[in-house]
Scaffold this motif. Structure first.
Motif, PDB file in Angstrom:
ATOM      1  N   SER A 148      -4.011   5.028  -5.859  1.00 25.68           N
ATOM      2  CA  SER A 148      -3.565   5.628  -4.916  1.00 25.68           C
ATOM      3  C   SER A 148      -3.936   5.692  -3.353  1.00 25.68           C
ATOM      4  CB  SER A 148      -2.670   7.421  -4.850  1.00 25.68           C
ATOM      5  OG  SER A 148      -1.838   7.890  -4.511  1.00 25.68           O
ATOM      6  N   SER A 149      -4.941   6.547  -4.300  1.00 25.75           N
ATOM      7  CA  SER A 149      -6.157   7.123  -2.834  1.00 25.75           C
ATOM      8  C   SER A 149      -6.762   5.769  -2.162  1.00 25.75           C
ATOM      9  CB  SER A 149      -7.578   7.590  -3.942  1.00 25.75           C
ATOM     10  OG  SER A 149      -8.648   6.840  -4.460  1.00 25.75           O
ATOM     11  N   ARG A 200      -4.198   4.416 -11.624  1.00 24.06           N
ATOM     12  CA  ARG A 200      -2.854   4.610 -11.009  1.00 24.06           C
ATOM     13  C   ARG A 200      -3.448   5.982  -9.796  1.00 24.06           C
ATOM     14  NH1 ARG A 200       2.089   4.064 -12.703  1.00 24.06           N
ATOM     15  NH2 ARG A 200       1.908   3.262 -15.048  1.00 24.06           N
ATOM     16  N   PHE A 234       1.957   2.148  -3.776  1.00 27.62           N
ATOM     17  CA  PHE A 234       0.618   2.557  -4.603  1.00 27.62           C
ATOM     18  C   PHE A 234       0.902   3.571  -3.841  1.00 27.62           C
ATOM     19  CE2 PHE A 234      -1.492  -1.642  -4.773  1.00 27.62           C
ATOM     20  CZ  PHE A 234      -0.477  -1.876  -6.038  1.00 27.62           C
ATOM     21  N   LYS A 235       0.578   3.639  -2.594  1.00 28.04           N
ATOM     22  CA  LYS A 235       0.823   5.773  -2.096  1.00 28.04           C
ATOM     23  C   LYS A 235       1.736   6.385  -2.780  1.00 28.04           C
ATOM     24  CE  LYS A 235       0.951   8.190   2.040  1.00 28.04           C
ATOM     25  NZ  LYS A 235       0.809   8.539   3.374  1.00 28.04           N
ATOM     26  N   GLN A 236       2.947   6.047  -2.442  1.00 28.35           N
ATOM     27  CA  GLN A 236       4.124   7.044  -3.145  1.00 28.35           C
ATOM     28  C   GLN A 236       5.181   6.820  -4.283  1.00 28.35           C
ATOM     29  OE1 GLN A 236       7.180   5.727  -0.139  1.00 28.35           O
ATOM     30  NE2 GLN A 236       5.978   5.720   2.003  1.00 28.35           N
ATOM     31  N   ASN A 237       4.489   5.400  -5.113  1.00 30.44           N
ATOM     32  CA  ASN A 237       5.329   5.487  -6.668  1.00 30.44           C
ATOM     33  C   ASN A 237       4.480   4.851  -7.001  1.00 30.44           C
ATOM     34  OD1 ASN A 237       7.989   6.210  -5.246  1.00 30.44           O
ATOM     35  ND2 ASN A 237       7.732   3.996  -4.378  1.00 30.44           N
ATOM     36  N   GLY A 238       3.048   5.709  -7.025  1.00 25.09           N
ATOM     37  CA  GLY A 238       2.303   5.027  -8.596  1.00 25.09           C
ATOM     38  C   GLY A 238       2.102   5.566  -9.626  1.00 25.09           C
ATOM     39  N   GLU A 239       2.943   6.574  -9.658  1.00 23.54           N
ATOM     40  CA  GLU A 239       3.073   6.928 -11.280  1.00 23.54           C
ATOM     41  C   GLU A 239       4.574   5.927 -12.269  1.00 23.54           C
ATOM     42  OE1 GLU A 239       1.416   9.145 -12.894  1.00 23.54           O
ATOM     43  OE2 GLU A 239       0.808   8.483 -11.136  1.00 23.54           O
ATOM     44  N   TRP A 290       0.869  -1.132  -0.433  1.00 24.20           N
ATOM     45  CA  TRP A 290       0.313   0.288   0.046  1.00 24.20           C
ATOM     46  C   TRP A 290       0.898   0.862  -0.447  1.00 24.20           C
ATOM     47  CZ3 TRP A 290      -2.445  -3.071   4.084  1.00 24.20           C
ATOM     48  CH2 TRP A 290      -3.614  -3.797   3.102  1.00 24.20           C
ATOM     49  N   VAL A 340      -4.246   5.491   0.381  1.00 24.07           N
ATOM     50  CA  VAL A 340      -4.442   6.195   1.428  1.00 24.07           C
ATOM     51  C   VAL A 340      -5.004   5.711   2.570  1.00 24.07           C
ATOM     52  CG1 VAL A 340      -4.611   8.702   2.083  1.00 24.07           C
ATOM     53  CG2 VAL A 340      -3.158   8.104   0.679  1.00 24.07           C
TER      54      VAL A 340
END
Length: 91
Positions: free
Chosen positions: A41-42, A37, A8-13, A5, A45
């Motif tokens: 991310s959301s 993406r 996904f939050k920090q490196n989604g791009e 998670w 979070v």
């Protein structure tokens, strides 16, 4: 799970998807469009916040307090399973 998670939050791009059986020939990253993406991310979070609030059950569901139901389910499965053929018996 927390690590995933956080990624996904920090490196989604920067996330990529590669098919493990053929990592050099099947890059599936095109499936990760901008809306996917953003959703990853959301969701990450929100999930991390829920965990920080100490509510793991909200993420994974309620944990059974005892194993009686599970033990009974395993017994039912074991009884229903067909008996394997013994390899030394000629049939």
């Amino acid at each position: 799970m927390v690590y995933v998670w956080e990624q996904f939050k920090q490196n989604g791009e920067e996330l990529t998807i590669e098919y493990p059986a053929n990592p050099n020939g099947n890059d599936l990253s095109e499936l990760l469009n901008d809306s996917i993406r953003a959703l990853l991310s959301s969701t990450a979070v929100g999930t991390l916040q829920t965990i920080d609030d100490g509510d793991w059950e909200a993420v994974f569901g309620e944990v059974e307090s005892n194993g009686e139901h599970r033990a009974e389910a395993i017994k039912r499965i074991a009884v229903a399973a067909p008996a394997p053929t013994k390899p030394w018996v000629n049939g």
